[in-house]
Design an enzyme around this catalytic site. Structure first.
Site, short mmCIF file in Angstrom:
data_model
loop_
_atom_site.label_atom_id
_atom_site.label_comp_id
_atom_site.label_asym_id
_atom_site.label_seq_id
_atom_site.Cartn_x
_atom_site.Cartn_y
_atom_site.Cartn_z
N THR A 1 -21.66 3.27 31.72
CA THR A 1 -23.03 3.98 32.50
C THR A 1 -22.71 5.44 32.53
OG1 THR A 1 -22.23 2.19 34.28
CG2 THR A 1 -23.24 4.11 35.26
N HIS B 1 -24.88 6.42 29.87
CA HIS B 1 -26.26 6.66 30.27
C HIS B 1 -26.58 7.78 31.04
CE1 HIS B 1 -27.37 2.62 29.01
NE2 HIS B 1 -26.43 1.99 29.52
N CYS C 1 -23.22 -6.50 56.64
CA CYS C 1 -24.36 -7.70 56.35
C CYS C 1 -23.87 -9.10 56.10
CB CYS C 1 -24.83 -7.13 54.83
SG CYS C 1 -23.95 -7.48 53.40
N CYS D 1 -22.65 -7.51 48.63
CA CYS D 1 -23.03 -6.80 49.57
C CYS D 1 -24.46 -6.27 49.02
CB CYS D 1 -22.22 -5.42 50.08
SG CYS D 1 -23.02 -4.31 51.07
N ILE E 1 -16.09 -4.39 27.19
CA ILE E 1 -16.15 -5.49 28.51
C ILE E 1 -16.22 -6.79 27.65
CG2 ILE E 1 -17.18 -6.47 30.45
CD1 ILE E 1 -17.99 -3.71 31.11
N ASP F 1 -21.73 -9.51 17.45
CA ASP F 1 -22.24 -8.11 17.20
C ASP F 1 -22.76 -7.79 15.96
OD1 ASP F 1 -22.45 -4.97 18.09
OD2 ASP F 1 -21.55 -5.80 20.04
N ARG G 1 -16.46 -2.40 16.34
CA ARG G 1 -15.87 -3.08 17.50
C ARG G 1 -15.40 -4.67 17.19
NH1 ARG G 1 -19.43 -0.08 22.21
NH2 ARG G 1 -18.15 1.39 22.45
N ILE H 1 -27.61 -6.49 30.93
CA ILE H 1 -28.69 -6.44 31.55
C ILE H 1 -29.94 -6.09 30.42
CG2 ILE H 1 -30.19 -4.75 33.04
CD1 ILE H 1 -27.34 -3.70 34.36
N ILE I 1 -23.86 -11.84 37.17
CA ILE I 1 -22.52 -11.40 37.49
C ILE I 1 -22.72 -9.73 37.58
CG2 ILE I 1 -20.11 -10.93 36.55
CD1 ILE I 1 -20.54 -13.85 37.06
N TYR I 2 -22.37 -9.38 38.64
CA TYR I 2 -22.32 -7.85 39.05
C TYR I 2 -20.79 -7.58 39.48
CZ TYR I 2 -23.83 -3.39 41.15
OH TYR I 2 -23.96 -2.16 41.49
#
Length: 341
Positions: A40, A43, A96, A107, A175, A195, A200, A264, A286-287
């Site tokens: 992230t 990015h 919430c 959430c 990950i 991959d 990697r 994503i 999954i998040y």
């Protein structure tokens, strides 16, 4: 204090001086020891479309860290000065339906550390005490600094029963590699990761996967035959966001297989829905991490012998942060640690 900030609406990250964060009644202040660079953050560095739509400028970034509690809000219980902590980067609303039902990772009002509010690429970080997680003494600072992405891996991998199952992981980023290692550690039979990045894939081999397959050079179905697999994969973990990889995963799943989707993909990705419907596949999005069940599992997995150390490949002083971002952007690294001590 010293911090790394997205200072301009263009490519790059800049080191600047910013005021120390203010401590709220329910907060802890953490003196940062080590941070890790996330995809992230890359990015945000690159200032891609997602970043331009999401990140306010200026913004102190970063959300993977370990540090020491140096101040405690007056309402905080359960922490003391000197506690070594990492922390959950998703700050939830608490009111919430999902939060009140104990499903805080779902959430709908989540705020991201280093995305929507000031992050950990700084000498000090303030977060709600609820989000802090004490690190056991027998877990190193370096491993604690990557608990956030390790949590993504654990949450994804442990979505389904793995004992004796054949698992396909598509995407050998850090990950994906950690998820594959978790699968093997908890009792999966064959764990295959795919991959096109040979650096990697070699990291994945060091982490103990059954086979690391470069799909630009090998056919996955040939690998399955070599392993003696007479049916498809029981569990699929999609970590790449690459449409071709996801289609291959669906094609090689067994009937009744279970798929966890963390990568994503593009919004217009097309797949063969016949593979999903007629195979009776179960697909779960999954998040983040479950709060805080995933965190406890992370600690106990390491304490039970899971070795993540090969995934950390580069270490730099914070003053050399540019070298860290350069190596991350090259794709020729695992996790990159920035030392603040």
């Amino acid at each position: 204090m010293k911090a790394l900030s997205k200072l301009k609406a263009e490519e790059g990250i800049w080191m600047i001086d910013v005021p120390e964060p203010e401590l709220g009644h329910n907060d802890v202040m953490i003196k940062i020891r080590k941070t890790a660079i996330c995809g992230t953050d890359v990015h945000i560095y690159n200032w891609d479309d997602w970043s331009q739509k999401t990140i306010p400028v200026p913004m102190v970034v970063g959300h993977e860290y370990v540090g020491e509690v140096v101040a405690i809000g007056q309402e905080v219980k359960g922490f003391k000065i000197g506690d070594r902590v990492s922390g959950e980067g998703h700050i939830t609303c608490g009111y919430c339906r999902n939060c009140r039902g104990g499903r805080t990772h779902l959430c709908r009002n989540t705020i991201g550390v280093g995305v929507n509010r000031a992050g950990c690429f700084a000498q000090y970080l303030v977060i709600p005490a609820f989000n802090a997680f004490k690190i056991p003494d027998n877990i190193s600072d370096e491993l604690a600094a990557i608990f956030d992405p390790f949590g993504n891996a654990v949450h994804t991998a442990l979505s389904f029963d793995l004992v004796g199952e054949d698992v396909l992981v598509s995407g050998a980023g850090p990950i994906g590699i950690m998820a594959a290692a978790v699968c093997k550690h908890v009792g999966a039979r064959h764990v295959v990761i795919t991959d096109v990045n040979e650096y990697r894939l070699e990291l994945a081999r060091k982490m103990g996967v059954t086979r690391a397959v470069n799909v630009s050079q090998e056919n996955l179905t040939d690998v399955m035959a070599e392993l003696g697999m007479t049916e498809g994969f029981d569990v699929g973990l999609e970590m790449s966001g690459a449409p071709a990889a996801f289609r291959t995963l669906l094609n090689t799943m067994n009937h009744g297989g279970r798929v966890a989707l963390l990568g994503i993909p593009p919004s217009d990705m097309a797949i063969d829905w016949n593979q999903v419907i007629f195979k009776g596949l179960f697909i779960k999005g999954i998040y983040g991490r479950e709060m805080f069940e995933t965190w406890y599992k992370m600690a106990t997995l390491i304490q039970s012998g899971l070795d993540l150390t090969p995934i950390i490949t580069h270490r730099f002083s914070i003053d050399d942060f540019q070298k860290g971002f350069d190596i991350m952007r090259s794709g020729q690294s695992g996790k990159v640690i920035l030392n603040w001590d």
